[in-house]
Write a protein that holds these residues in place. Structure first.
Motif, PDB file in Angstrom:
ATOM      1  N   ILE A   1       0.851  -1.195   0.000  1.00  0.00           N
ATOM      2  CA  ILE A   1       0.000   0.000   0.000  1.00  0.00           C
ATOM      3  C   ILE A   1       0.887   1.245   0.000  1.00  0.00           C
ATOM      4  O   ILE A   1       0.633   2.216  -0.714  1.00  0.00           O
ATOM      5  CB  ILE A   1      -0.935   0.009   1.244  1.00  0.00           C
ATOM      6  CG1 ILE A   1      -1.891  -1.178   1.184  1.00  0.00           C
ATOM      7  CG2 ILE A   1      -1.708   1.317   1.347  1.00  0.00           C
ATOM      8  CD1 ILE A   1      -2.929  -1.117   0.091  1.00  0.00           C
ATOM      9  N   CYS A   2       1.960   1.199   0.792  1.00  0.00           N
ATOM     10  CA  CYS A   2       2.884   2.337   0.846  1.00  0.00           C
ATOM     11  C   CYS A   2       3.509   2.579  -0.518  1.00  0.00           C
ATOM     12  O   CYS A   2       3.642   3.725  -0.966  1.00  0.00           O
ATOM     13  CB  CYS A   2       3.988   2.086   1.876  1.00  0.00           C
ATOM     14  SG  CYS A   2       3.368   1.862   3.542  1.00  0.00           S
ATOM     15  N   LEU A   3       3.909   1.501  -1.203  1.00  0.00           N
ATOM     16  CA  LEU A   3       4.512   1.645  -2.527  1.00  0.00           C
ATOM     17  C   LEU A   3       3.486   2.209  -3.513  1.00  0.00           C
ATOM     18  O   LEU A   3       3.800   3.083  -4.314  1.00  0.00           O
ATOM     19  CB  LEU A   3       5.048   0.297  -3.014  1.00  0.00           C
ATOM     20  CG  LEU A   3       5.674   0.322  -4.411  1.00  0.00           C
ATOM     21  CD1 LEU A   3       6.914   1.224  -4.450  1.00  0.00           C
ATOM     22  CD2 LEU A   3       6.044  -1.075  -4.886  1.00  0.00           C
ATOM     23  N   ALA A   4       2.245   1.713  -3.419  1.00  0.00           N
ATOM     24  CA  ALA A   4       1.188   2.217  -4.305  1.00  0.00           C
ATOM     25  C   ALA A   4       0.984   3.713  -4.070  1.00  0.00           C
ATOM     26  O   ALA A   4       0.819   4.491  -5.018  1.00  0.00           O
ATOM     27  CB  ALA A   4      -0.109   1.454  -4.054  1.00  0.00           C
ATOM     28  N   GLU A   5       1.032   4.124  -2.807  1.00  0.00           N
ATOM     29  CA  GLU A   5       0.863   5.554  -2.498  1.00  0.00           C
ATOM     30  C   GLU A   5       2.024   6.369  -3.059  1.00  0.00           C
ATOM     31  O   GLU A   5       1.832   7.484  -3.547  1.00  0.00           O
ATOM     32  CB  GLU A   5       0.741   5.753  -0.984  1.00  0.00           C
ATOM     33  CG  GLU A   5      -0.599   5.245  -0.467  1.00  0.00           C
ATOM     34  CD  GLU A   5      -0.713   5.301   1.055  1.00  0.00           C
ATOM     35  OE1 GLU A   5       0.302   5.527   1.742  1.00  0.00           O
ATOM     36  OE2 GLU A   5      -1.837   5.084   1.549  1.00  0.00           O
ATOM     37  N   LEU A   6       3.231   5.794  -3.003  1.00  0.00           N
ATOM     38  CA  LEU A   6       4.388   6.495  -3.576  1.00  0.00           C
ATOM     39  C   LEU A   6       4.221   6.654  -5.086  1.00  0.00           C
ATOM     40  O   LEU A   6       4.462   7.725  -5.647  1.00  0.00           O
ATOM     41  CB  LEU A   6       5.679   5.722  -3.256  1.00  0.00           C
ATOM     42  CG  LEU A   6       6.927   6.157  -4.033  1.00  0.00           C
ATOM     43  CD1 LEU A   6       7.273   7.614  -3.744  1.00  0.00           C
ATOM     44  CD2 LEU A   6       8.119   5.256  -3.690  1.00  0.00           C
ATOM     45  N   ILE A   7       3.800   5.582  -5.749  1.00  0.00           N
ATOM     46  CA  ILE A   7       3.601   5.648  -7.207  1.00  0.00           C
ATOM     47  C   ILE A   7       2.562   6.727  -7.530  1.00  0.00           C
ATOM     48  O   ILE A   7       2.763   7.557  -8.439  1.00  0.00           O
ATOM     49  CB  ILE A   7       3.147   4.271  -7.751  1.00  0.00           C
ATOM     50  CG1 ILE A   7       4.268   3.243  -7.586  1.00  0.00           C
ATOM     51  CG2 ILE A   7       2.741   4.385  -9.227  1.00  0.00           C
ATOM     52  CD1 ILE A   7       3.870   1.809  -7.908  1.00  0.00           C
ATOM     53  N   ALA A   8       1.471   6.734  -6.778  1.00  0.00           N
ATOM     54  CA  ALA A   8       0.420   7.730  -7.015  1.00  0.00           C
ATOM     55  C   ALA A   8       0.971   9.134  -6.861  1.00  0.00           C
ATOM     56  O   ALA A   8       0.692  10.032  -7.665  1.00  0.00           O
ATOM     57  CB  ALA A   8      -0.734   7.495  -6.037  1.00  0.00           C
ATOM     58  N   ARG A   9       1.811   9.325  -5.847  1.00  0.00           N
ATOM     59  CA  ARG A   9       2.369  10.664  -5.602  1.00  0.00           C
ATOM     60  C   ARG A   9       3.323  11.075  -6.725  1.00  0.00           C
ATOM     61  O   ARG A   9       3.309  12.227  -7.180  1.00  0.00           O
ATOM     62  CB  ARG A   9       3.092  10.643  -4.257  1.00  0.00           C
ATOM     63  CG  ARG A   9       3.043  11.981  -3.578  1.00  0.00           C
ATOM     64  CD  ARG A   9       3.434  11.923  -2.118  1.00  0.00           C
ATOM     65  NE  ARG A   9       4.787  11.512  -1.891  1.00  0.00           N
ATOM     66  CZ  ARG A   9       5.137  10.420  -1.198  1.00  0.00           C
ATOM     67  NH1 ARG A   9       4.215   9.635  -0.702  1.00  0.00           N
ATOM     68  NH2 ARG A   9       6.404  10.116  -1.007  1.00  0.00           N
ATOM     69  N   ILE A  10       4.142  10.135  -7.193  1.00  0.00           N
ATOM     70  CA  ILE A  10       5.076  10.443  -8.288  1.00  0.00           C
ATOM     71  C   ILE A  10       4.284  10.887  -9.513  1.00  0.00           C
ATOM     72  O   ILE A  10       4.634  11.859 -10.191  1.00  0.00           O
ATOM     73  CB  ILE A  10       5.954   9.206  -8.615  1.00  0.00           C
ATOM     74  CG1 ILE A  10       6.956   8.960  -7.484  1.00  0.00           C
ATOM     75  CG2 ILE A  10       6.686   9.401  -9.941  1.00  0.00           C
ATOM     76  CD1 ILE A  10       7.733   7.653  -7.618  1.00  0.00           C
ATOM     77  N   ILE A  11       3.194  10.180  -9.806  1.00  0.00           N
ATOM     78  CA  ILE A  11       2.375  10.534 -10.978  1.00  0.00           C
ATOM     79  C   ILE A  11       1.742  11.914 -10.774  1.00  0.00           C
ATOM     80  O   ILE A  11       1.778  12.769 -11.666  1.00  0.00           O
ATOM     81  CB  ILE A  11       1.275   9.471 -11.226  1.00  0.00           C
ATOM     82  CG1 ILE A  11       1.910   8.112 -11.512  1.00  0.00           C
ATOM     83  CG2 ILE A  11       0.355   9.893 -12.370  1.00  0.00           C
ATOM     84  CD1 ILE A  11       0.932   6.943 -11.455  1.00  0.00           C
TER      85      ILE A  11
ATOM     86  N   ILE B   1      -3.478  15.975  -6.673  1.00  0.00           N
ATOM     87  CA  ILE B   1      -4.004  14.943  -5.758  1.00  0.00           C
ATOM     88  C   ILE B   1      -4.827  13.902  -6.510  1.00  0.00           C
ATOM     89  O   ILE B   1      -5.397  13.007  -5.898  1.00  0.00           O
ATOM     90  CB  ILE B   1      -4.881  15.578  -4.656  1.00  0.00           C
ATOM     91  CG1 ILE B   1      -5.983  16.444  -5.291  1.00  0.00           C
ATOM     92  CG2 ILE B   1      -4.058  16.379  -3.682  1.00  0.00           C
ATOM     93  CD1 ILE B   1      -7.084  16.816  -4.316  1.00  0.00           C
ATOM     94  N   HIS B   2      -4.884  14.020  -7.837  1.00  0.00           N
ATOM     95  CA  HIS B   2      -5.791  13.201  -8.642  1.00  0.00           C
ATOM     96  C   HIS B   2      -5.632  11.696  -8.367  1.00  0.00           C
ATOM     97  O   HIS B   2      -6.573  11.021  -7.971  1.00  0.00           O
ATOM     98  CB  HIS B   2      -5.549  13.515 -10.125  1.00  0.00           C
ATOM     99  CG  HIS B   2      -6.351  12.686 -11.067  1.00  0.00           C
ATOM    100  ND1 HIS B   2      -7.668  12.969 -11.355  1.00  0.00           N
ATOM    101  CD2 HIS B   2      -6.044  11.570 -11.786  1.00  0.00           C
ATOM    102  CE1 HIS B   2      -8.122  12.068 -12.212  1.00  0.00           C
ATOM    103  NE2 HIS B   2      -7.161  11.209 -12.485  1.00  0.00           N
TER     104      HIS B   2
ATOM    105  N   TYR C   1     -15.509  10.886 -11.473  1.00  0.00           N
ATOM    106  CA  TYR C   1     -15.935  11.612 -10.263  1.00  0.00           C
ATOM    107  C   TYR C   1     -14.813  12.539  -9.788  1.00  0.00           C
ATOM    108  O   TYR C   1     -15.029  13.709  -9.502  1.00  0.00           O
ATOM    109  CB  TYR C   1     -16.310  10.624  -9.155  1.00  0.00           C
ATOM    110  CG  TYR C   1     -16.862  11.318  -7.921  1.00  0.00           C
ATOM    111  CD1 TYR C   1     -18.232  11.429  -7.726  1.00  0.00           C
ATOM    112  CD2 TYR C   1     -16.007  11.897  -6.987  1.00  0.00           C
ATOM    113  CE1 TYR C   1     -18.753  12.094  -6.610  1.00  0.00           C
ATOM    114  CE2 TYR C   1     -16.503  12.567  -5.880  1.00  0.00           C
ATOM    115  CZ  TYR C   1     -17.874  12.660  -5.684  1.00  0.00           C
ATOM    116  OH  TYR C   1     -18.368  13.323  -4.596  1.00  0.00           O
ATOM    117  N   GLN C   2     -13.595  11.992  -9.713  1.00  0.00           N
ATOM    118  CA  GLN C   2     -12.471  12.787  -9.210  1.00  0.00           C
ATOM    119  C   GLN C   2     -12.140  13.935 -10.173  1.00  0.00           C
ATOM    120  O   GLN C   2     -11.933  15.075  -9.738  1.00  0.00           O
ATOM    121  CB  GLN C   2     -11.242  11.882  -8.990  1.00  0.00           C
ATOM    122  CG  GLN C   2     -10.019  12.598  -8.458  1.00  0.00           C
ATOM    123  CD  GLN C   2     -10.264  13.277  -7.113  1.00  0.00           C
ATOM    124  OE1 GLN C   2     -11.058  12.802  -6.301  1.00  0.00           O
ATOM    125  NE2 GLN C   2      -9.609  14.407  -6.879  1.00  0.00           N
ATOM    126  N   ALA C   3     -12.101  13.638 -11.477  1.00  0.00           N
ATOM    127  CA  ALA C   3     -11.748  14.673 -12.459  1.00  0.00           C
ATOM    128  C   ALA C   3     -12.772  15.808 -12.448  1.00  0.00           C
ATOM    129  O   ALA C   3     -12.414  16.981 -12.578  1.00  0.00           O
ATOM    130  CB  ALA C   3     -11.654  14.058 -13.856  1.00  0.00           C
TER     131      ALA C   3
END
Ligand SMILES: [Fe+2]
Ligand SMILES: [Fe+2]
Ligand SMILES: [Fe+2]
Ligand SMILES: [Fe+2]
Length: 435
Positions: A235-245, A254-255, A371-373
């Motif tokens: 989960i931490c790695l997934a959050e890092l990937i999301a942040r990099i993107i 924050i998308h 929804y997010q966009a």
């Protein structure tokens, strides 16, 4: 008529793909997909040559093996080499400029980012010091002997590749290249790194670093590394990937993170198991990975996009699928991440899939993405409340583009978050601290 989905109706009724709830995640494949995307960032921001991170990893693996490294120690070195510039998007956007004259920020943030990985205790300084020089002229002014062996390898391989573009060095240029390494020993390269480089840099190594060979070289070089799906580090790695993107563009800061968090909330609503939730969260974190391949001037254009620019933006989804294709055993994650712009009526892209080919989680991902966009602030519209967002989704559902009942579920589940960001998952099923 039932307006909402129940869990059994949802996930059982629309299995257009064969779900593979793999309990083991092939981390080396995931890290390679991320590294490939990071290489595209380096090309776009720094004009770096293609496959830069992969070449550093292959060189470092050879240097490490030459020094007797193996097993987890080698795996840590190679992973850090692949991810050595993971903080480029973050440090560039935080510093509000597109040059990295000050190298420190991406070293500091990059080191912090990898410390969420399971081997965090053993990589002190690997990325922090990846721009140090033997003569103490690097960003932290540490001289030879004062920064870790692994950082010396990454720093030396990085300097050499940035300056010489190793994929283009012909065999006849090898003696001159090797002599330049000798000349730079104890100046830019430490004695240890220089010795290791000279031991591994032969004609075969040069050939393996070429663009047409590098993917295979990485595959053969990177040690296999797996993680259980319920490991919180995932989960931490997934959050890092999301942040990099997200750091690729100021407009979508924050998308991805919000989509991943909303995906988790929706998965909880449907009663998914931890494995199912984690797979879906990972897919959400990866869904816009291909945006890292899109030029910043297009992503960050404040005005209306031209048709040609919009076509370029649309290619991000092709890149996402391409970057993730090596995730064997995780095909469902690849599908959910890569189908988020498809529409039930075939009007989506890039594959013009229709309802028959869109399983439940693909439909759900598309709904969450829209929804997010629609609700997040963009240059062309302000942040929207839940009440302002829903009619837009309902209209799309009415026209047959997205799933009506998923829209009804989103309306119900997202209402309490109106005007607020959704918090990251609280990993109550795990007994360790959050990343
Ligand atoms: Fe760097
Ligand atoms: Fe680099
Ligand atoms: Fe997208
Ligand atoms: Fe998206």
């Amino acid at each position: 008529m039932l307006m909402y989905y129940t869990r059994s109706e949802a996930i059982v009724k629309y299995p257009s793909i064969k779900y593979n709830w793999n309990m083991i995640i092939q981390m080396d494949a995931l890290i390679q997909a991320l590294a490939q995307a990071l290489d595209m960032v380096e090309i776009s921001y720094l004009g770096a040559s293609t496959n830069h991170g992969k070449r550093i990893a292959v060189l470092c693996a050879a240097m490490g093996r030459h020094q007797g490294m193996e097993g987890p120690e080698l795996s840590r070195l190679v992973t850090c080499a692949l991810l050595h510039d993971n903080a480029l998007t973050e440090s560039i956007l935080e510093n509000q400029h597109h040059e990295i004259s000050d190298l420190k920020p991406h070293c500091i943030i990059g080191q912090q980012n990898v410390e969420i990985l399971p081997f965090k205790k053993d990589i002190g300084g690997y990325i922090l010091y990846h721009h140090e020089r033997a003569d103490g002229q690097g960003p932290f002014k540490l001289s030879e002997g004062y920064y870790p062996e692994a950082a010396q390898f990454i720093a030396a391989a990085d300097m050499l590749d940035v300056e010489r573009q190793l994929q283009r060095v012909m065999p006849e240029m090898l003696p001159e290249l090797r002599q330049s390494i000798v000349n730079d020993t104890h100046h830019r390269f430490t004695g240890l790194a220089s010795g290791a480089l000279l031991s591994v840099l032969d004609e075969d190594m040069l050939a393996s670093l070429r663009d047409d060979r590098i993917a295979e070289s990485v595959r053969l070089t990177v040690p296999a590394w797996t993680m259980n799906v319920d490991d919180p580090a995932l989960i931490c790695l997934a959050e890092l990937i999301a942040r990099i993107i997200d750091y690729k563009s100021n407009f979508t800061r924050i998308h991805t993170q919000q989509i991943a968090n909303r995906a988790w909330v929706m998965a909880e609503y449907y009663g998914y198991s931890i494995t199912e939730k984690t797979h879906f969260f990972l897919a959400a974190a990866l869904h816009d990975l291909g945006k890292l391949a899109i030029p910043s001037e297009v992503l960050e254009k404040p005005g209306k996009l031209t048709d040609a620019e919009f076509e370029i933006i649309k290619t991000h989804i092709v890149h996402t699928r391409d970057l993730l294709k090596g995730l064997t055993g995780l095909e469902n994650i690849v599908e959910w991440a890569s189908n988020h712009h498809e529409k039930l009526d075939g009007s989506g892209y890039p594959l013009n899939k229709t309802a028959d080919n869109l399983d439940f989680n693909s439909r759900l991902m598309a709904g969450i993405d829209i929804y997010q966009a629609v609700s997040e602030e963009r240059p062309y519209h302000p942040r929207r409340s839940h009440e302002e967002t829903m009619p837009i989704l309902e209209n799309m559902a009415e026209r047959g583009g997205i799933d009506k009942k998923i829209v009804a579920d989103l309306s119900r589940v997202m209402a309490p978050y109106s005007g607020k960001d959704v918090a990251a998952p609280v990993l109550t099923h795990l007994s360790i601290d959050k990343c």
